[in-house]
Design an enzyme around this catalytic site. Structure first.
Site, short mmCIF file in Angstrom:
data_model
loop_
_atom_site.label_atom_id
_atom_site.label_comp_id
_atom_site.label_asym_id
_atom_site.label_seq_id
_atom_site.Cartn_x
_atom_site.Cartn_y
_atom_site.Cartn_z
N PHE A 141 -1.13 -6.25 -0.02
CA PHE A 141 -1.47 -5.34 1.48
C PHE A 141 -0.87 -4.28 1.27
O PHE A 141 0.20 -3.89 0.41
CB PHE A 141 -0.56 -6.27 2.43
CG PHE A 141 -1.09 -7.52 2.87
CD1 PHE A 141 -1.96 -7.70 4.40
CD2 PHE A 141 -0.78 -8.59 2.14
CE1 PHE A 141 -2.23 -9.11 4.76
CE2 PHE A 141 -1.41 -9.96 2.61
CZ PHE A 141 -2.27 -10.01 3.62
N HIS B 45 1.45 -6.55 8.05
CA HIS B 45 0.25 -6.94 7.51
C HIS B 45 -0.92 -6.44 8.02
O HIS B 45 -2.00 -6.78 8.16
CB HIS B 45 -0.18 -8.57 7.40
CG HIS B 45 0.92 -9.30 6.47
ND1 HIS B 45 2.22 -9.62 6.97
CD2 HIS B 45 0.89 -10.06 5.37
CE1 HIS B 45 2.77 -10.14 6.04
NE2 HIS B 45 2.11 -10.58 5.13
N SER C 62 6.47 -7.40 -8.45
CA SER C 62 6.80 -6.19 -8.44
C SER C 62 6.05 -5.04 -8.48
O SER C 62 5.38 -5.06 -9.38
CB SER C 62 7.79 -6.24 -9.58
OG SER C 62 8.30 -4.70 -9.84
N GLU C 63 5.89 -4.60 -7.23
CA GLU C 63 4.89 -3.18 -7.02
C GLU C 63 5.37 -2.26 -8.22
O GLU C 63 4.47 -1.73 -8.66
CB GLU C 63 4.77 -2.93 -5.70
CG GLU C 63 3.95 -3.96 -5.01
CD GLU C 63 4.87 -5.17 -4.64
OE1 GLU C 63 6.14 -5.37 -4.76
OE2 GLU C 63 4.20 -6.16 -3.96
C1 LIG Z 1 6.93 -6.31 -1.67
C2 LIG Z 1 6.24 -7.60 -1.52
N1 LIG Z 1 5.02 -7.74 -2.22
C3 LIG Z 1 4.17 -8.76 -2.02
C4 LIG Z 1 4.36 -9.55 -0.87
C5 LIG Z 1 3.32 -10.84 -0.59
N2 LIG Z 1 3.82 -11.91 -0.85
C6 LIG Z 1 4.54 -12.84 0.46
S1 LIG Z 1 5.26 -14.11 -0.12
C7 LIG Z 1 5.03 -13.66 -1.91
C8 LIG Z 1 5.40 -14.68 -2.73
C9 LIG Z 1 6.93 -14.77 -2.47
O1 LIG Z 1 7.43 -15.74 -3.51
P1 LIG Z 1 8.80 -16.27 -3.39
O2 LIG Z 1 9.85 -15.12 -3.58
O3 LIG Z 1 9.18 -17.33 -4.45
O4 LIG Z 1 9.32 -16.94 -2.07
P2 LIG Z 1 8.42 -18.28 -1.38
O5 LIG Z 1 7.22 -17.84 -0.99
O6 LIG Z 1 8.07 -19.15 -2.49
O7 LIG Z 1 9.43 -18.64 -0.65
C10 LIG Z 1 4.27 -12.51 -1.77
C11 LIG Z 1 3.72 -11.91 -3.24
C12 LIG Z 1 5.23 -9.31 -0.05
N3 LIG Z 1 5.59 -10.18 1.09
N4 LIG Z 1 6.08 -8.31 -0.31
#
Ligand SMILES: Cc1ncc(C[n+]2csc(CCOP(=O)(O)OP(=O)(O)O)c2C)c(N)n1
Ligand SMILES: Cc1ncc(C[n+]2csc(CCOP(=O)(O)OP(=O)(O)O)c2C)c(N)n1
Ligand SMILES: [Mg+2]
Ligand SMILES: [Mg+2]
Lengths: 325, 361, 325, 361
Positions: C83, C129, C59-60
């Site tokens: 990013f 990205h 959570s940003e």
């Molecule tokens: C708002 C946001 N913050 C950070 C990211 C970077 N990021 C990409 S995937 C991820 C983790 C996601 O975890 P989850 O919701 O459990 O999905 P999973 O990848 O395990 O399928 C992060 C932090 C992003 N894409 N969007």
């Protein structure tokens, strides 16, 4: 034709669109039974019911996310953000999603949401009821940005926005919501996007403005006229698409430009205008390009009269530009 | 029928009758799961060879995705995250289309605008995925509210991860869905990891499903390795939704076998033995055993199935690789329905550069 | 002195600051045991522990809100956003809160958070990205914006940011994280804010850039030199505060300006630079001001080589500016 | 002692011993509640006269605010919304300072930068309020995490409304607090309305307090009209927090008697009779009856108390009104610790305008 205020014209535009097309609906905070905190949606709840004038929980994230989903499915949602200052919880949905849906899906998913928000200062609203951050949206590829300054344009640009195929950020100058009145065509009145309004012809200097600054600039032009300075006044009406041709043409004629907005100067919309002129009207320019804008401070409360551009400041800048002061 | 696009005829349209997973489609479902696994393997190796730029594998989540997808009808809309390749397959998206997207060629329906895995297939009501976590959740609720208003007997389903339960849109989306009784199924694939953050440190609630209570509707935990169990809970949630009884949150408990994506090195934050343990409940293994024991599959046909899927995938990928690259001018398309003067000018500027021998494609 | 990449220099800067001051801490996604998805925080978790290198939930909003609360209490939090494209869930906290705390409390509550985020294209990251939205932050009064382009500046500007009293948006050019290396002073190396770096002296045209565009501009300048065009190259290093004097001085000397950034052109930072020049260096300008920027589209995936400014495009624009083409 | 500012000695420092509200401070608490009510009345009429620009009354919420504030210690930090005037009073902020803020004069500690009601008093650890709903919630969690790291035996408390439970920061803040066991008290004044939206349409959960379960910590409902009940739950939550047991969500059920703010006309969305019914449980009335019955107050002293508070408020307001206006140059202060060259230039630009007879203050 009816003589209306700007907020009434917005209300008429919404009513017109909702009568025309059952897919048009409004969602936002206090837009229903309360008729909106500025009364822009007054009467709509009664006429169209809770299904089309939707009072939402207090979440701009939810409002925009839901509006986007509705638009993807084929409805024409109009999202009201109570004050532009409160749009930021929805910023991710606006810049990451709304602006990019058509592009990122290769045109498979157009996403037509109109986001209405009262913006701007001059109402003693302090930091959080006064901001003009149109530059954020203008800089975001994929969004259109409209800002009316007259009742007729308020209705006409709004109807164009609702019938457009792209997302539109529609900013309403709340400071002149009720103080500016004018004739507004009845029915399906539309004002095209991307076409600046020539408010006043002139030959010595071009004053460019939009929204609540248009009356201030017009007043400045009158003062200048009394001093023998002939100022041309342009009201941009839409920042995206921008009527660059009109701005360039005018400055090619006058040789001088004063760019006016109430947003902070640094990286504001005036920068874009100056860059366009310094590239495309360069050889016609007779004087440095001036900007009259809010200062690079947060929007103040007690000192908003110091902060805001006003006819005196604008006239002063125009005078210096013309006289080389 | 809903807005705009026609739903292409899909072999996968389950038209489910009865509550259980249709017996005669188990083998087909298995094939989809195998296909997803094969695509994962292939894509990871293609990425290592530099033939695609990025990939996020779904290994471990096949039963959850395929089971959920089978419970849907063509008129339902899917709001995916970036890992829902198996859902797209079951919806009827051709493998070739998925590979066109991974490659970003001229045949890609998204016109090469997105990183691999960010699919969009309008004909299958598979909405364009984005990278920002969670944003699809509120959108799914909005689309469901639109279905309500149009009196369409359909629902939306949105896929997201355990990490996404912390997002703004999770909160707003579930709250709106509760307040408006939106016909939405919230399908959380809890694969135990958000990149390096384990589920226990994402949030303190005992399950993710129980978060639904805060929004006034039911939450259900399901074993995401069990195709049929997933199918049943999603089907029930969908029926609830279209009956006007409101949304459901489903937590499918799975495990991400692979790295988060090709940019990730999971050994930095978890041990191989953890993964090995999880792999004992590999959903493909579980279904295979069942199919073998029921006589729907035998060792030979199983072997053959994998081989034919691998061959199919290889053919589809090679076709995608051979497709012509994108016309660089498409860069300027689809920003707006009609280009603004500014975009037209920039397109012209680019053409001039090319004419002068610069920036050639 | 050590020969480092940019991302290593960032890591050294963080290490240095955390060793100096126990109040410095880092929070973000995957910054701990994983060392950050770009390895910028590698080793810090081990050295400083989970209390000072805090892996947060996804959570940003939470990251920025928590960082602000920590800063108000007197800690010196550094928030990592994975990013820049993912900063929008925190946009409300950044523009409504972080930027305005000191102002709105009359100076009672300074709020010093450093927000680090890798930004920019060239890594085949597609829409989400790759973005460069520095203009949003530069337009927001109350925020400082720093963007290094060399390893020495990465460390030096970062240490200045951490020791500053105001919020700093610190954007790291991820495209050149590893491709650019250079000597970096050991210890408490600081590079002052508001002081542009003169990368190369020249007399015919001024090329202004920052971040990942600096190497591209420098390469263009070399090409131009071979053609007999002497280009001066300025690396802004901080957009806020901006070293306006350096930009104006250079253009007063050369009479020509090419402004370069990878962000979309419309309302981008180049607009501000052009406006400053069109006002303050007007009488020295010999040619239209040119901008070489990303196009006004969302950031593409397959076509990013078409989208991005590169040395050829920059040299071409400079040539046209000098030869009046 | 915590960061920076010293906590001014405050008469209101309750140093509570035992669990109940200290008997010898009930009358004092009552006086604060009356003061808040008097300020409301006065401010609403001053706004009508155009002497202040805006006001958001707290009538109906006095017991909730005063009760909560008494349960705090000076070293605790308060993260308020815009309606927490009574909290500021109990924390020891002089009436005069509050009025300086309403007026926006040169004595205002926030230098006239904010609309009325958006208070900030560092000496009392009363953090600067903003208008955007919910943003203080995550900040309070961050400050609490800082207290943890400094090993300060203190807690933060954040005030917000029923509407704010829908905000992004509610979700993120409670989740972070759960994960990090932050010493924070989440104090929700559920006054039944978010401008025109009634509580039932804000969210579907039966209570707001139960939302805490989604984040793994307790939620408590309390009658917000009952000073002592509020005091007890906040005190318990605070003790829990500083003992390292983590956060608590408290929902104080109250009713907003007045308009949302001076810009609001509540008759558009609720009936007078609804309000009249709620007013039967006016917290001031309830406490008055108790004090009367306990002999701590009689009709005469009660009368006198109101009069003296009214006189005090009138004096304080008049003093605030007489204070000199702000120096216009303060517009350029506090954007940064030290003005940037750009700001210095703009300040000079403004000075030039004034010299030329323009834009005079
Ligand atoms: C708002 C946001 N913050 C950070 C990211 C970077 N990021 C990409 S995937 C991820 C983790 C996601 O975890 P989850 O919701 O459990 O999905 P999973 O990848 O395990 O399928 C992060 C932090 C992003 N894409 N969007
Ligand atoms: C993000 C945001 N959206 C909208 C508003 C406009 N607004 C001001 S107060 C309010 C209602 C708040 O309700 P609640 O949280 O219950 O607090 P109360 O006013 O009842 O004390 C709204 C919608 C705002 N200030 N901030
Ligand atoms: Mg996960
Ligand atoms: Mg309320």
């Amino acid at each position: 034709m009816s003589e209306l205020t700007i907020v009434q014209a917005v209300n008429r535009g919404l009513t017109e669109a909702m009568r025309q097309d059952p897919d048009v609906l409004i969602l936002g905070e206090d837009v229903g039974i309360n008729g909106g905190v500025f009364r822009a949606t007054e009467g709509l709840f009664k006429e169209f019911g809770a299904d089309r004038v939707v009072d939402t929980p207090l979440s701009e994230t939810g409002i925009l996310g839901a509006a986007i989903g509705m638009a993807l499915y084929g409805l024409k949602p109009i999202a009201e953000i109570q004050f532009l200052d409160f749009i930021y919880p929805a910023f991710d949905q606006i810049v990451s999603e709304l602006a990019k849906f058509r592009y990122r899906s290769g045109g498979q998913y157009p996403c037509h949401v109109v986001v209405r928000a009262p913006y701007g200062g001059g109402i003693k609203g302090g930091l959080y009821h006064s901001q003009s951050t149109e530059a954020y949206f203008a800089h975001t590829a994929g969004l259109k940005v409209a800002i009316p300054s007259t009742p007729a344009d308020a209705k006409g640009l709004l109807l164009t926005a609702i019938h457009d195929e792209d997302p539109v950020i529609f900013l309403e100058p709340k400071r002149i919501y009720r103080s500016v009145t004018g004739e507004v065509p009845d029915g399906d009145h539309r004002v095209p996007f991307g076409s600046a309004r020539l408010v006043r012809e002139g030959s010595n200097v071009t004053l460019v403005a939009y929204g609540a600054m248009v009356p201030a600039v017009t007043e400045a032009a009158e003062t200048l006229a009394n001093e023998g300075i002939s100022a041309e006044v342009l009201d941009l009406r839409t920042l995206v698409p921008l009527d660059e041709a009109a701005v360039v043409r005018s400055v090619e004629k006058t040789g001088r430009a004063v760019l006016v907005h109430e947003a902070a100067r640094f990286c504001g919309f005036g920068g874009e205008l100056a860059a366009i002129l310094a590239e495309k009207a360069f050889f016609s320019l007779k004087a440095p390009i001036a900007r009259v804008t809010g200062y690079d401070t947060p929007f103040p409360y007690a000192l908003e009269h110091v902060y805001l551009p006003n006819p005196e400041k604008i006239a002063h800048a125009a005078r210096s530009t013309v006289r080389g002061g | 029928m809903t807005n705009g696009g026609t739903v292409a005829h899909s072999d996968a349209d389950p038209a489910p009758e009865g509550d259980g997973f249709p017996r005669d489609r188990r083998l087909e479902a298995y094939r989809w799961m195998v296909t997803a696994r094969v695509v994962d393997e292939r894509a990871l190796s293609l990425q290592r060879q530099g033939r695609i730029g990025f990939y996020a594998p779904l290994s471990g989540q096949e039963a959850a995705q395929v089971g959920a997808a089978y419970a849907l009808r063509p008129e339902d809309w899917v709001f995916p995250a970036y890992r829902e390749l198996a859902v797209a397959l079951v919806r009827g998206v051709p493998l070739r289309s998925l590979f066109d997207q991974l490659v970003g060629n001229s045949a890609d329906l998204s016109k090469g605008t997105q990183m691999p895995n960010h699919f969009a297939y309008r004909a299958q009501h598979f909405v364009s995925a984005s990278s920002p976590i969670g944003t699809q959740i509120t959108q799914a609720v909005g689309a469901a509210m639109a279905m309500q208003r149009r009196h369409d007997r359909a629902a939306t389903i949105t896929f997201f991860g355990d990490g996404a339960t912390s997002s703004n849109d999770f909160h707003a989306g579930l709250n709106f869905a509760g307040v408006f009784r939106a016909p939405t199924v919230f399908f959380c694939q809890n694969n135990q990891w958000a990149i390096s953050l384990p589920r226990e440190r994402q949030t303190v609630s005992a399950t993710l499903a129980e978060k639904a209570a805060a929004y006034g509707f039911p939450g259900v935990v399901v074993d995401g390795n069990d195709l049929e169990a997933v199918y049943r809970v999603v089907r029930a949630a969908r029926l609830r939704a279209i009956a006007g009884e409101g949304p459901t949150l489903i937590e499918a408990q799975v495990y991400r076998f692979g790295p988060h994506s090709t940019s990730d090195d999971p050994r930095r934050y978890r041990t191989d033995s953890q993964v090995a343990e999880a792999r004992q409940r590999d959903p493909i293994l579980l279904l295979k055993e069942r199919l073998l024991s029921e006589g729907l599959l035998d060792a030979a046909s199983e072997q053959e199935l994998w081989e034919s899927v691998r061959a199919e995938a290889a053919r589809a990928f090679e076709a995608a690789e051979r497709a012509p690259p994108l016309d660089p001018h498409t860069l300027f398309d689809n920003v707006f329905a009609t280009p603004t003067p500014r975009l037209a000018e920039e397109r012209g500027e680019y053409d001039r550069l090319v004419r002068e021998g610069l920036g050639k494609p």
